[in-house]
Design an enzyme around this catalytic site. Structure first.
Site, PDB file in Angstrom:
ATOM      1  N   CYS A  66      55.234  15.038  94.029  1.00 53.38           N
ATOM      2  CA  CYS A  66      54.189  16.132  93.251  1.00 53.38           C
ATOM      3  C   CYS A  66      54.824  17.471  93.310  1.00 53.38           C
ATOM      4  O   CYS A  66      54.780  18.167  92.355  1.00 53.38           O
ATOM      5  CB  CYS A  66      53.002  15.808  93.584  1.00 53.38           C
ATOM      6  SG  CYS A  66      52.566  14.221  93.473  1.00 53.38           S
ATOM      7  N   CYS A 116      57.310  19.710  91.092  1.00 52.74           N
ATOM      8  CA  CYS A 116      56.903  20.123  89.842  1.00 52.74           C
ATOM      9  C   CYS A 116      55.580  21.090  89.837  1.00 52.74           C
ATOM     10  O   CYS A 116      55.447  21.924  89.038  1.00 52.74           O
ATOM     11  CB  CYS A 116      56.605  18.997  88.946  1.00 52.74           C
ATOM     12  SG  CYS A 116      58.175  18.226  88.419  1.00 52.74           S
ATOM     13  N   HIS A 117      54.805  20.802  90.844  1.00 50.74           N
ATOM     14  CA  HIS A 117      53.381  21.448  90.697  1.00 50.74           C
ATOM     15  C   HIS A 117      53.119  22.403  91.768  1.00 50.74           C
ATOM     16  O   HIS A 117      52.293  23.337  91.722  1.00 50.74           O
ATOM     17  CB  HIS A 117      52.209  20.261  90.872  1.00 50.74           C
ATOM     18  CG  HIS A 117      52.084  19.392  89.877  1.00 50.74           C
ATOM     19  ND1 HIS A 117      51.816  19.473  88.367  1.00 50.74           N
ATOM     20  CD2 HIS A 117      52.579  17.769  89.841  1.00 50.74           C
ATOM     21  CE1 HIS A 117      51.744  18.336  87.838  1.00 50.74           C
ATOM     22  NE2 HIS A 117      52.272  17.455  88.435  1.00 50.74           N
ATOM     23  N   MET A 153      55.509  13.672  82.785  1.00 52.94           N
ATOM     24  CA  MET A 153      54.631  13.120  83.877  1.00 52.94           C
ATOM     25  C   MET A 153      55.164  11.586  84.106  1.00 52.94           C
ATOM     26  O   MET A 153      54.891  10.731  83.344  1.00 52.94           O
ATOM     27  CB  MET A 153      53.262  13.303  83.564  1.00 52.94           C
ATOM     28  CG  MET A 153      52.570  12.865  84.659  1.00 52.94           C
ATOM     29  SD  MET A 153      52.386  13.429  86.207  1.00 52.94           S
ATOM     30  CE  MET A 153      51.277  12.646  87.192  1.00 52.94           C
ATOM     31  N   HIS A 194      63.923  27.553  86.259  1.00 54.26           N
ATOM     32  CA  HIS A 194      64.193  26.189  86.766  1.00 54.26           C
ATOM     33  C   HIS A 194      65.840  26.154  87.110  1.00 54.26           C
ATOM     34  O   HIS A 194      66.415  26.715  88.065  1.00 54.26           O
ATOM     35  CB  HIS A 194      63.823  24.919  86.274  1.00 54.26           C
ATOM     36  CG  HIS A 194      63.723  23.911  86.983  1.00 54.26           C
ATOM     37  ND1 HIS A 194      63.029  23.798  88.094  1.00 54.26           N
ATOM     38  CD2 HIS A 194      64.507  22.548  86.663  1.00 54.26           C
ATOM     39  CE1 HIS A 194      63.439  22.307  88.661  1.00 54.26           C
ATOM     40  NE2 HIS A 194      63.915  21.807  87.709  1.00 54.26           N
ATOM     41  N   HIS A 231      64.900  21.233  80.491  1.00 53.49           N
ATOM     42  CA  HIS A 231      65.392  20.565  81.822  1.00 53.49           C
ATOM     43  C   HIS A 231      67.072  20.321  81.714  1.00 53.49           C
ATOM     44  O   HIS A 231      67.035  19.029  81.559  1.00 53.49           O
ATOM     45  CB  HIS A 231      64.664  19.392  82.209  1.00 53.49           C
ATOM     46  CG  HIS A 231      64.564  19.277  83.552  1.00 53.49           C
ATOM     47  ND1 HIS A 231      65.770  18.721  84.198  1.00 53.49           N
ATOM     48  CD2 HIS A 231      63.852  19.219  84.560  1.00 53.49           C
ATOM     49  CE1 HIS A 231      65.621  18.521  85.690  1.00 53.49           C
ATOM     50  NE2 HIS A 231      64.484  19.054  85.858  1.00 53.49           N
TER      51      HIS A 231
END
Length: 573
Positions: free
Chosen positions: A77, A80-81, A118, A357, A399
């Protein structure tokens, strides 16, 4: 030593910090000369303790549950978070948000995922019901903050196995290095070097956990890989058998490593960026000795507010100046770091957009095209004039990986990105001289299979454009790829059933990251299965779009990223 300790350095550290145990946790204490990538200092944390960890409004957890959840969060996780759960590619998961959502909502979301990218951790079988339960409760607590990680810790982890003067002066093997692939074996903490001609594994090398990227030095001699745990391996491809000659750990979580490429500085410096602590490190290009450590904490470009965790995402080497191009994710800034004089470091700070990113160059190698996930934009950086050229509106959560460069039959040279959050593939014009009306505009928008795409790829010798959909919750979509004909883009796409061709049996079998061979006549895909199931690499004949080979080997544990040496060295995408 228990391999799990290697993969959970961050988990142990943040758990120790959260529980105020006073243990150093992830701080490497062994002297130079120890096996660096093991990072194996045992922790005194008692995982079976019955002590409770509580936060106002959050469900109780035992220490053991909290540590296991912290480990899972790091593995699945945090990328991304964020370590502090303030969000980036993924949404924020701070307690005021998660407690308001409630356990039932959070559990359902973790189990089933969403078309916006997700992953469906439950229905894919990658998390058990018990793991989903503890993750649901964990993210309702305050996020633990890991300790800092400075030069002393880096030097304690650094090992020079073979000093530069003892390394060969010319290649000692007959490998076709141009067509060698470095393949990440995510959960094994290894890479596999695979001969692109014979499709045979040449060597397995121990690395950090979940290598995120492999980069080739400017000379083509050294392969640099960095794990998500911040461990870097420098592998000498000239040796009789490629071996790690130096290694270091530059933080507790990381994603990016690069080598100086500007003429006169080839292979002189290595740079790596960390997610935690938020900093970048410039190192000696032969020994990985840390020479400069620079924090990226600071103000955001939009709200002009202080951010405590601005992580370093993509780093690429400029071809136009002796500079590294550094994406700072949360602040939305692109840094042009000039390494000509490390004692008087010159940095150009370019305001772009959050959250920066990944990205890559256009075909001219002048313009750096980089995704700003949260803003649904692509920032265009002119690396020659050292300025922001444009901010281009694209689809939801771009992305691109490095992106894809080709010539659109109507609009000329373009760079393409796919998206985590929708099914579009956006083509941006990149030729301001011959096609000024199309430059830095979305000239064409295609529709693919769905959201959840991680990578898009083509090759100068190919007329195909491949788009994966790795994190789409629909298995038929995540286990296949879409391929477009560049010369007839409006005709739509063909679906290639990559996972079916691999014939692996049970498991999530997500298909990820197309990568071409040196000649551009083959494209390789990872079929990323559960670590306890069989994975594979599938090789497709680019001209016919048909199955050419399946590489199966019990040593291929959860293969993900693949990097062809020649293509990586020369920015071919």
């Amino acid at each position: 030593m228990d391999n799990r300790l290697i993969r959970t350095v961050l988990a142990v550290a943040v758990t120790a910090a959260a529980l105020a145990t006073g243990q150093a946790g992830a701080q490497d204490e062994h002297p130079n000369g120890a096996r660096g990538t093991d990072h194996g200092a045992d922790t005194a944390l008692e995982t079976g303790s019955a002590n409770r960890v509580t936060a106002p409004g959050a469900p109780d957890m035992t220490e053991a549950e909290f540590q296991r959840a912290t480990e899972l969060y790091f593995q699945r996780c945090a990328g991304c978070h964020g370590v502090l759960r303030k969000g980036a590619t993924g949404k924020p998961l701070t307690p005021e948000i998660t407690q308001q959502r409630g356990e039932a909502y959070l559990s359902t979301f973790i189990t089933y995922g969403s078309p916006a990218g997700m992953p469906n951790w439950g229905t894919s079988g990658e998390l058990t019901e018990d793991e989903i339960d503890i993750m649901t409760r964990y993210i309702m607590h305050e996020p633990p903050q890991p300790p800092e990680y400075g030069k002393a810790a880096m030097e304690a982890s650094r090992v020079v196995h073979i000093p530069p003067e003892a390394r060969p002066t010319e290649p000692q093997n007959d490998l076709n290095l141009d067509n060698l692939f470095s393949v990440t074996l995510r959960d094994a903490g290894q890479i596999a070097l695979i001969d692109g001609d014979s499709k045979e594994i040449v060597k397995l090398l121990d690395t950090g956990y979940a290598v995120h990227i492999s980069r080739i030095s400017a000379s083509g001699r050294y392969l640099l890989v960095i794990g998500r745990d911040g461990a870097i391996n420098m592998i000498d491809l000239w040796m009789e058998e490629p071996e790690t000659v130096a290694e270091i750990k530059i933080g507790m979580e990381a994603r990016s490593v690069e080598v100086s490429r500007y003429r006169g500085y080839e292979d002189e410096y290595v740079i790596a960026g960390a997610y935690w602590p938020p900093h970048y490190v410039i190192m000696d290009g032969q020994t990985l000795e840390p020479l400069k450590i620079v924090s990226t904490r600071g103000m955001t470009v939009d709200e002009l507010e202080y951010h405590p965790e601005p992580r370093v995402a993509a780093i690429v080497a400029s071809q136009k100046h002796p500079e590294f191009i550094v994406n700072v994710k949360e602040t939305g800034k692109v840094l042009l770091v000039n390494y000509a004089n490390l004692n008087a470091l010159e940095t150009v700070e370019i305001d772009a957009a959050p959250y920066l990113h990944d990205g890559g160059f256009d075909r001219s190698l002048r313009y750096f095209m980089t995704a700003a996930n949260e803003s649904n934009k692509v920032a265009v950086i002119d690396t020659e004039e050292r300025k922001l050229e444009a901010l281009v509106d694209v689809g939801r959560t771009p992305h691109p990986g490095r992106g894809a460069n080709f010539v659109d039959p109507e609009f000329g040279p373009v760079w393409a990105t796919s998206h985590l959050g929708d099914d579009t593939i956006q083509l941006i014009g990149t030729d301001p001289e011959a096609h000024p009306q199309q430059a830095w505009q979305v000239v064409r928008s295609l529709h693919g299979q769905g959201g959840g795409s991680l990578f898009i790829k083509t090759h100068p010798e190919s007329s195909n454009l491949y788009v994966d959909t790795t994190f789409n919750p629909d298995e038929s979509i995540s286990q296949s790829v879409a391929v477009f004909d560049i010369n007839d883009l409006e005709a739509g796409f063909e679906v290639l059933p990559i996972a079916d061709w691999a014939d692996l049996g049970q498991g999530p079998k997500r298909v990820v990251q197309p990568e071409y061979n040196r000649a551009g006549d083959e494209v390789w895909f990872s079929v990323w299965n559960d670590m306890n199931a069989t994975s594979a690499l599938v090789v497709v004949d680019d001209a016919t779009r048909s199955l050419k080979a399946v590489i199966k080997d019990e040593r291929l544990v959860t293969p993900t990223g693949k990097f062809n040496v020649y293509n990586s060295m020369h920015e071919v995408y």
